[in-house]
Design a protein around this motif. Structure first.
Motif, PDB file in Angstrom:
ATOM      1  N   SER A 276       0.782  -1.403   0.042  1.00  0.00           N
ATOM      2  CA  SER A 276      -0.023   0.016  -0.288  1.00  0.00           C
ATOM      3  C   SER A 276       1.165   0.864  -0.273  1.00  0.00           C
ATOM      4  CB  SER A 276      -0.400  -0.020   1.208  1.00  0.00           C
ATOM      5  OG  SER A 276      -1.079   1.434   1.421  1.00  0.00           O
ATOM      6  N   ALA A 277       0.130   2.373  -0.775  1.00  0.00           N
ATOM      7  CA  ALA A 277       1.275   3.485  -0.576  1.00  0.00           C
ATOM      8  C   ALA A 277       0.698   4.227   1.156  1.00  0.00           C
ATOM      9  CB  ALA A 277      -0.079   4.148  -1.299  1.00  0.00           C
ATOM     10  N   THR A 278       0.327   3.822   1.440  1.00  0.00           N
ATOM     11  CA  THR A 278      -0.121   4.535   3.316  1.00  0.00           C
ATOM     12  C   THR A 278       1.510   3.935   3.672  1.00  0.00           C
ATOM     13  OG1 THR A 278      -2.211   3.540   3.093  1.00  0.00           O
ATOM     14  CG2 THR A 278      -1.052   4.281   5.000  1.00  0.00           C
ATOM     15  N   GLY A 279       2.286   5.651   4.322  1.00  0.00           N
ATOM     16  CA  GLY A 279       3.244   5.419   5.269  1.00  0.00           C
ATOM     17  C   GLY A 279       4.532   5.213   4.466  1.00  0.00           C
ATOM     18  N   ARG A 284       6.658   7.488  -7.773  1.00  0.00           N
ATOM     19  CA  ARG A 284       6.489   6.314  -8.534  1.00  0.00           C
ATOM     20  C   ARG A 284       7.015   6.923  -9.878  1.00  0.00           C
ATOM     21  NH1 ARG A 284       0.359   4.449  -7.123  1.00  0.00           N
ATOM     22  NH2 ARG A 284       1.096   6.199  -5.684  1.00  0.00           N
ATOM     23  N   ALA A 285       6.616   8.753 -10.183  1.00  0.00           N
ATOM     24  CA  ALA A 285       7.029   9.701 -10.969  1.00  0.00           C
ATOM     25  C   ALA A 285       8.727   9.788 -10.904  1.00  0.00           C
ATOM     26  CB  ALA A 285       6.576  11.080 -10.484  1.00  0.00           C
ATOM     27  N   VAL A 286       9.261   9.357 -10.309  1.00  0.00           N
ATOM     28  CA  VAL A 286      10.452   9.455 -10.439  1.00  0.00           C
ATOM     29  C   VAL A 286      11.158   8.484 -11.523  1.00  0.00           C
ATOM     30  CG1 VAL A 286      13.410   9.335  -9.059  1.00  0.00           C
ATOM     31  CG2 VAL A 286      10.899  10.454  -8.290  1.00  0.00           C
ATOM     32  N   PRO A 287      12.062   8.231 -12.445  1.00  0.00           N
ATOM     33  CA  PRO A 287      12.642   7.588 -13.007  1.00  0.00           C
ATOM     34  C   PRO A 287      13.399   6.879 -13.071  1.00  0.00           C
ATOM     35  CG  PRO A 287      13.083   9.283 -14.414  1.00  0.00           C
ATOM     36  CD  PRO A 287      12.392  10.008 -13.837  1.00  0.00           C
ATOM     37  N   LEU A 288      13.286   6.226 -11.834  1.00  0.00           N
ATOM     38  CA  LEU A 288      14.238   5.199 -11.095  1.00  0.00           C
ATOM     39  C   LEU A 288      14.904   3.748 -12.626  1.00  0.00           C
ATOM     40  CD1 LEU A 288      13.233   4.817  -8.177  1.00  0.00           C
ATOM     41  CD2 LEU A 288      15.044   5.404  -8.451  1.00  0.00           C
ATOM     42  N   ILE A 289      15.790   3.270 -13.433  1.00  0.00           N
ATOM     43  CA  ILE A 289      15.846   2.372 -14.118  1.00  0.00           C
ATOM     44  C   ILE A 289      17.070   1.231 -12.946  1.00  0.00           C
ATOM     45  CG2 ILE A 289      15.780   3.977 -15.920  1.00  0.00           C
ATOM     46  CD1 ILE A 289      18.423   3.743 -16.259  1.00  0.00           C
ATOM     47  N   THR A 290      16.502  -0.060 -13.341  1.00  0.00           N
ATOM     48  CA  THR A 290      17.330  -1.156 -13.214  1.00  0.00           C
ATOM     49  C   THR A 290      18.109  -1.702 -14.543  1.00  0.00           C
ATOM     50  OG1 THR A 290      15.868  -3.231 -14.356  1.00  0.00           O
ATOM     51  CG2 THR A 290      15.821  -1.902 -12.102  1.00  0.00           C
ATOM     52  N   ILE A 291      19.833  -1.190 -13.906  1.00  0.00           N
ATOM     53  CA  ILE A 291      20.449  -2.078 -15.081  1.00  0.00           C
ATOM     54  C   ILE A 291      21.559  -3.591 -14.560  1.00  0.00           C
ATOM     55  CG2 ILE A 291      23.025  -1.829 -16.119  1.00  0.00           C
ATOM     56  CD1 ILE A 291      22.071   1.512 -15.932  1.00  0.00           C
ATOM     57  N   ASP A 292      20.927  -4.850 -15.610  1.00  0.00           N
ATOM     58  CA  ASP A 292      21.469  -5.839 -15.167  1.00  0.00           C
ATOM     59  C   ASP A 292      22.638  -6.360 -15.902  1.00  0.00           C
ATOM     60  OD1 ASP A 292      20.407  -6.367 -11.863  1.00  0.00           O
ATOM     61  OD2 ASP A 292      18.554  -4.968 -13.347  1.00  0.00           O
ATOM     62  N   GLY A 293      22.648  -7.732 -15.956  1.00  0.00           N
ATOM     63  CA  GLY A 293      22.844  -8.478 -16.369  1.00  0.00           C
ATOM     64  C   GLY A 293      21.867  -8.707 -18.180  1.00  0.00           C
ATOM     65  N   MET A 394       7.482   2.467  -5.506  1.00  0.00           N
ATOM     66  CA  MET A 394       8.250   3.235  -6.523  1.00  0.00           C
ATOM     67  C   MET A 394       7.369   2.375  -8.372  1.00  0.00           C
ATOM     68  SD  MET A 394      11.661   1.700  -6.969  1.00  0.00           S
ATOM     69  CE  MET A 394      12.056   1.511  -8.786  1.00  0.00           C
ATOM     70  N   ARG A 395       8.056   3.330  -9.375  1.00  0.00           N
ATOM     71  CA  ARG A 395       8.031   2.405 -10.601  1.00  0.00           C
ATOM     72  C   ARG A 395       9.129   1.968 -11.781  1.00  0.00           C
ATOM     73  NH1 ARG A 395       3.663   4.917 -12.473  1.00  0.00           N
ATOM     74  NH2 ARG A 395       1.710   4.437 -10.853  1.00  0.00           N
ATOM     75  N   SER A 396       9.722   1.660 -11.655  1.00  0.00           N
ATOM     76  CA  SER A 396      10.826   1.704 -12.641  1.00  0.00           C
ATOM     77  C   SER A 396      10.007   1.985 -13.918  1.00  0.00           C
ATOM     78  CB  SER A 396      11.321   0.293 -12.995  1.00  0.00           C
ATOM     79  OG  SER A 396      12.580  -0.171 -13.466  1.00  0.00           O
ATOM     80  N   ALA A 397      10.663   2.629 -14.393  1.00  0.00           N
ATOM     81  CA  ALA A 397      10.442   3.670 -15.733  1.00  0.00           C
ATOM     82  C   ALA A 397      11.179   2.490 -16.744  1.00  0.00           C
ATOM     83  CB  ALA A 397      11.799   4.758 -16.189  1.00  0.00           C
ATOM     84  N   ALA A 398      12.661   1.782 -16.698  1.00  0.00           N
ATOM     85  CA  ALA A 398      13.528   0.817 -17.565  1.00  0.00           C
ATOM     86  C   ALA A 398      13.736  -0.198 -16.917  1.00  0.00           C
ATOM     87  CB  ALA A 398      14.057   2.150 -19.015  1.00  0.00           C
ATOM     88  N   ARG A 399      13.933  -1.492 -17.472  1.00  0.00           N
ATOM     89  CA  ARG A 399      14.769  -2.769 -17.860  1.00  0.00           C
ATOM     90  C   ARG A 399      15.918  -2.337 -18.502  1.00  0.00           C
ATOM     91  NH1 ARG A 399      18.600  -6.446 -17.958  1.00  0.00           N
ATOM     92  NH2 ARG A 399      17.625  -8.598 -17.968  1.00  0.00           N
ATOM     93  N   LEU A 400      17.348  -1.777 -18.337  1.00  0.00           N
ATOM     94  CA  LEU A 400      18.225  -1.857 -19.283  1.00  0.00           C
ATOM     95  C   LEU A 400      19.394  -2.955 -18.142  1.00  0.00           C
ATOM     96  CD1 LEU A 400      17.068   1.174 -19.861  1.00  0.00           C
ATOM     97  CD2 LEU A 400      19.139   1.874 -20.137  1.00  0.00           C
ATOM     98  N   THR A 401      20.128  -3.279 -20.161  1.00  0.00           N
ATOM     99  CA  THR A 401      21.487  -4.182 -19.707  1.00  0.00           C
ATOM    100  C   THR A 401      22.433  -3.309 -19.966  1.00  0.00           C
ATOM    101  OG1 THR A 401      21.532  -4.534 -21.849  1.00  0.00           O
ATOM    102  CG2 THR A 401      19.724  -5.986 -20.788  1.00  0.00           C
ATOM    103  N   TYR A 402      23.363  -4.210 -19.208  1.00  0.00           N
ATOM    104  CA  TYR A 402      24.987  -3.599 -18.998  1.00  0.00           C
ATOM    105  C   TYR A 402      24.590  -3.064 -20.723  1.00  0.00           C
ATOM    106  CZ  TYR A 402      25.574  -4.799 -14.468  1.00  0.00           C
ATOM    107  OH  TYR A 402      24.937  -5.219 -13.349  1.00  0.00           O
ATOM    108  N   GLU A 403      24.905  -3.410 -21.462  1.00  0.00           N
ATOM    109  CA  GLU A 403      25.277  -3.155 -23.011  1.00  0.00           C
ATOM    110  C   GLU A 403      24.347  -2.298 -23.730  1.00  0.00           C
ATOM    111  OE1 GLU A 403      26.673  -7.848 -21.557  1.00  0.00           O
ATOM    112  OE2 GLU A 403      24.838  -6.739 -22.012  1.00  0.00           O
ATOM    113  N   GLN A 404      23.169  -2.630 -23.263  1.00  0.00           N
ATOM    114  CA  GLN A 404      22.465  -0.922 -23.434  1.00  0.00           C
ATOM    115  C   GLN A 404      23.380   0.165 -22.640  1.00  0.00           C
ATOM    116  OE1 GLN A 404      18.606  -2.883 -22.246  1.00  0.00           O
ATOM    117  NE2 GLN A 404      18.170  -2.599 -24.988  1.00  0.00           N
ATOM    118  N   ALA A 405      23.427   0.410 -21.728  1.00  0.00           N
ATOM    119  CA  ALA A 405      23.059   1.304 -21.030  1.00  0.00           C
ATOM    120  C   ALA A 405      24.855   1.953 -21.242  1.00  0.00           C
ATOM    121  CB  ALA A 405      23.675   0.901 -19.097  1.00  0.00           C
ATOM    122  N   GLN A 406      25.612   1.041 -21.438  1.00  0.00           N
ATOM    123  CA  GLN A 406      26.556   1.463 -22.106  1.00  0.00           C
ATOM    124  C   GLN A 406      26.866   2.365 -23.349  1.00  0.00           C
ATOM    125  OE1 GLN A 406      30.012   1.096 -20.047  1.00  0.00           O
ATOM    126  NE2 GLN A 406      31.090   1.949 -22.042  1.00  0.00           N
TER     127      GLN A 406
END
Length: 775
Positions: A276-279, A284-293, A394-406
């Motif tokens: 829940s969003a409580t507390g 969610r408006a912040v464009p957080l991204i993950t970078i993984d293999g 939060m809501r992830s804005a994108a899932r990038l690979t290391y190659e894409q981020a590079q």
């Protein structure tokens, strides 16, 4: 009883203690006390100075030191130096690690805090009618000293509830009508997968469980039936050695890694739902991204950066595992038992069930997830100016690979923005460029601290669609990898500092400096390669990193990295903070991977709160036993690292098994009295070139210079004018002689110009280094 090194005199034939050899020489107790109280290693020069000895005492002092070393009072510690030994108590707990060539168990003390390798305990066979001791079993043993670092042990009491298990390869016995009754009663043998086990186990008729040739099996020892090889019954079949997936199963069973979840834990994971969003702070408006293999399935960390004056505002968001894994639950008990996830080339053994690790605790793009976040501000030079922690949605804005981020980062550097190179994810303009700019600032701060940055390339095992090994290659390492690493280190530092500030218990990630003995050995080894280091007491991580920088790009780079790595203390988890030597940090805690590390979950709970409120905070009972939890998860981490490394070695051996006879380039990575260790350039695999395969010369092993040199025998020309000579980092070409997938072992022979000539029939020569000829 077999398995003892024949180069050592038998314990009952040690030379008698020398009498007091000369006036002015210290007695044994005074000399032992002086060496014990001295810092580090002690040689004859320091002893002579302390006791006012002159040249006339030289021979007598040498004899006295030799006697003390033979009786075990002193331990050799490098060239002509000694340290006081740490004798084991008469009765102690030992764990069986393997067997000697006669099948008798070999053990190590469970509690060993001395410098150098733990002593070896050669266990007596068990009493008739009792099952033989198998690898992994723990017993209380009565010990008798045989010599420096060597003991004889007899079982007083077994501590393990279940009998030990042997994991290995089954081979049926040949069946012939004229075989003697003893052989007809033998259905086959199990070759242990553990390299430390030097003997096979006999499987009697009727105890095979239907196992076929070349199957990996699990066996249990049977009651002993006298001297010789021990018997065992097969209790589980894991699959054929040729099946790639059986390789990781072999490691799982060898190391006792839990790989099935209790029904109660699975049920708790299946009942999980969104938060829940409580507390919670709305991110969610912040464009957080993950970078993984590219092959990652669990995404437990996300990053964001924006300019903030001359510096940056960063957010590191981590999956809120503490919300789902409550203290005392079935999930919590199982996660603590596992300690961490284990990653094999063909599978993952997760710490948490898939419903959480790949589901509600995975920061999938476009899906709402609960998180703990660290908001951190840094200046232009990468120094942290302030931070705060909170719970968010939060809501992830994108899932990038290391190659894409590079690719996106390189585009940002070339064009000033990341527009043309960013994946089509709707990311704001310049986000990737800002992330890389913040990383460069953090890298500046890291260089200013002077950290130890080892370059140890990983090997990637790739499979074809049929599940067979397609290739084994070095894993590429990009700046995008370093970016994520620096963001995670920064968040981990902030977590440790935050818990210190709140005066809450913390499970720190600690890394002690190398012990004086290891540091001195490292200095000696590196000096043979032309690299100098400050004295042991003045050595810092930046000094080691300077050597790595000098070696970078040279033929010795890999060996220098390996040498420095071997000298390092084992990083571990503890509530007692001593800092992190390698990262040059006064306080550090793991916060960023609670999906796969239980230590991180403990840090999350401490950040959330203490006691029963909130219910997912750190319980007072767990806070009181952080030292016990730290020791347990440190042990599971070591277990996982060993299992992962051995699995890769077995895959490499399986891959090379079809290439016996091929020639490969490599370098000398180790030199011993019994041969050369060679590491291959392409695969990174290491194998042995036995001394017995070299020329018929007398081989001289020089420990101080780490060289092996051939001296032609009297009356012989020798293999090469002046004799062959090998040193660390030397480039060699070897021929693959044998690959054993079940153990991961490789045997090589020299090839090319340095290959020894073929020996004429019946030719015999001394192939033992000076001082290593068997008695």
């Amino acid at each position: 009883m077999g398995g003892r090194d024949l180069t050592d005199p038998p314990p009952d034939r040690l030379p008698p203690a020398s009498p007091h050899p000369a006036d002015g020489l210290p007695d044994r107790e005074a000399l032992r006390r002086f060496i014990t109280e001295s810092a580090g290693r002690v040689g004859k020069r320091e002893i002579s100075r302390a006791f006012g000895l002159g040249p006339q005492h030289k021979a007598a002092l040498r004899a006295l030191l030799r006697d003390l070393a033979l009786e075990g009072t002193l331990v050799p510690a490098g060239a002509k130096r000694f340290r006081a030994s740490s004798a084991l108590p008469e009765a102690t707990v030992v764990q069986v690690t393997g067997t000697d060539p006669d099948g008798d168990p070999v053990a190590r003390p469970v509690a060993w805090d001395g410098d150098g390798p733990a002593p070896v305990v050669f266990m007596h066979p068990e009493q008739k009618g009792r099952p033989a001791l198998a690898p992994g079993e723990r017993v209380v043993a009565r010990l008798k000293r045989l010599g420096p670092g060597r003991y004889e042990g007899r079982t007083l009491r077994r501590l393990t509830d279940a009998p030990g298990r042997i994991v290995g390869l089954f081979r049926p016995a040949p069946t012939t009508d004229d075989a003697p009754p003893r052989l007809r009663a033998e259905a086959g043998r199990v070759t242990p997968a553990d390299k430390r086990s030097k003997a096979e186990w006999i499987v009697p008729a009727g105890e095979t469980l239907g196992a076929e040739a070349d199957e990996i099996v699990v066996a249990e020892p049977l009651p002993q039936a006298g001297p010789g090889l021990k018997s065992a019954r097969i209790v589980e079949r894991l699959g054929r050695m040729g099946d790639p997936r059986s390789v990781s199963l072999l490691a799982i069973h060898t190391h006792g890694i839990p790989h099935t979840f209790p029904a109660e834990a699975l049920a708790e994971a299946e009942r999980a739902r969104g938060v829940s969003a409580t507390g919670r702070e709305d991110l969610r408006a912040v464009p957080l991204i993950t970078i993984d293999g590219a092959d990652a399935r669990d995404f437990d960390d996300a990053v964001y950066a924006e300019p903030d004056g001359d510096g940056f505002r960063l957010i590191v968001a981590i999956a809120d595992v503490a919300h789902y894994v409550r203290p005392g639950s079935a999930l919590d008990r199982e996660a603590q038992r596992r300690g961490n996830s284990v990653y094999f080339p063909d599978r993952v053994v997760p710490m948490l069930p898939e419903a959480l690790s790949n589901g509600w605790c995975s920061l999938r793009p476009g899906e709402e997830r609960g998180c703990l976040f660290a908001e951190i501000h840094i200046d232009a030079a990468g120094a942290k100016t302030r931070h705060r922690f909170g719970r968010g949605l939060m809501r992830s804005a994108a899932r990038l690979t290391y190659e894409q981020a590079q690719a996106a980062g390189e585009g940002a550097a070339d064009e000033g923005t990341a527009d043309e190179n960013q994946p089509e994810t709707g990311l704001p303009d310049g986000l990737i460029a800002t992330l890389f700019a913040a990383w460069r600032a953090l890298s500046t701060a890291r260089a200013r601290r002077g950290t130890l940055d080892l370059d140890l390339p990983e090997r990637v095992v790739r499979f074809d669609p049929q599940g067979q090994i397609a290739s084994i290659d070095p894993r590429p390492r990009y700046d995008s990898h370093r970016l994520i690493e620096e963001f995670m280190v920064l968040a981990n530092v902030a977590a440790a500092e935050e818990l210190d500030r709140r005066r809450r218990p913390c499970l720190y990630r600690i890394h002690a400096p190398p012990s004086p003995e290891r540091a001195e050995a490292m200095r000696d080894s590196l000096s043979t390669l032309g690299y100098d280091l400050p004295p042991v007491g003045a050595m810092r991580a930046r000094d080691l990193d300077a050597v790595l920088d000098r070696a970078s790009g040279t033929d010795a780079a890999g060996l220098v990295n390996e040498t420095i790595l071997r000298a390092q203390s084992q990083a571990e988890y503890s509530p007692d903070n001593i800092g992190h030597f390698g990262l040059a940090l006064p306080a550090y805690a793991h916060f960023t991977s609670p999906i796969r590390r239980y230590a991180d979950l403990m840090v999350h709970r401490a950040l959330v709160g203490m006691g029963a409120t909130p219910p997912d905070g750190l319980p007072a009972a767990d806070a009181a036993r952080l030292d016990e939890i730290g020791a347990q998860v440190s042990a599971t981490e070591r277990r996982a690292a060993l299992a992962e490394r051995e699995t890769t070695e077995r895959y490499v051996a399986a891959w090379l098994g079809g290439q016996v006879g091929c020639e490969c380039d490599g370098h000398v990575s180790g030199i011993t009295r019994f041969g050369l260790f060679v590491t291959l350039t392409q695969t990174g695999a290491t194998g042995l070139v036995p001394l017995s395969t070299l020329s018929d010369d007398v081989w001289m092993y020089d420990e101080s210079t780490q060289t092996l040199r051939a001296r032609p025998q009297h009356g012989q020309q020798g293999s090469q004018k002046g004799g062959m000579r090998f040193q660390l980092a030397q480039k060699v070409t070897v021929r693959l002689v044998e690959a054993t997938p079940v153990t991961g072992g490789l045997l090589f022979a020299l090839a090319g110009p340095q290959a020894p000539p073929a020996r004429p029939p019946g030719a015999r020569g001394s192939r033992h280094p000076r001082g290593a000829r068997p008695r």
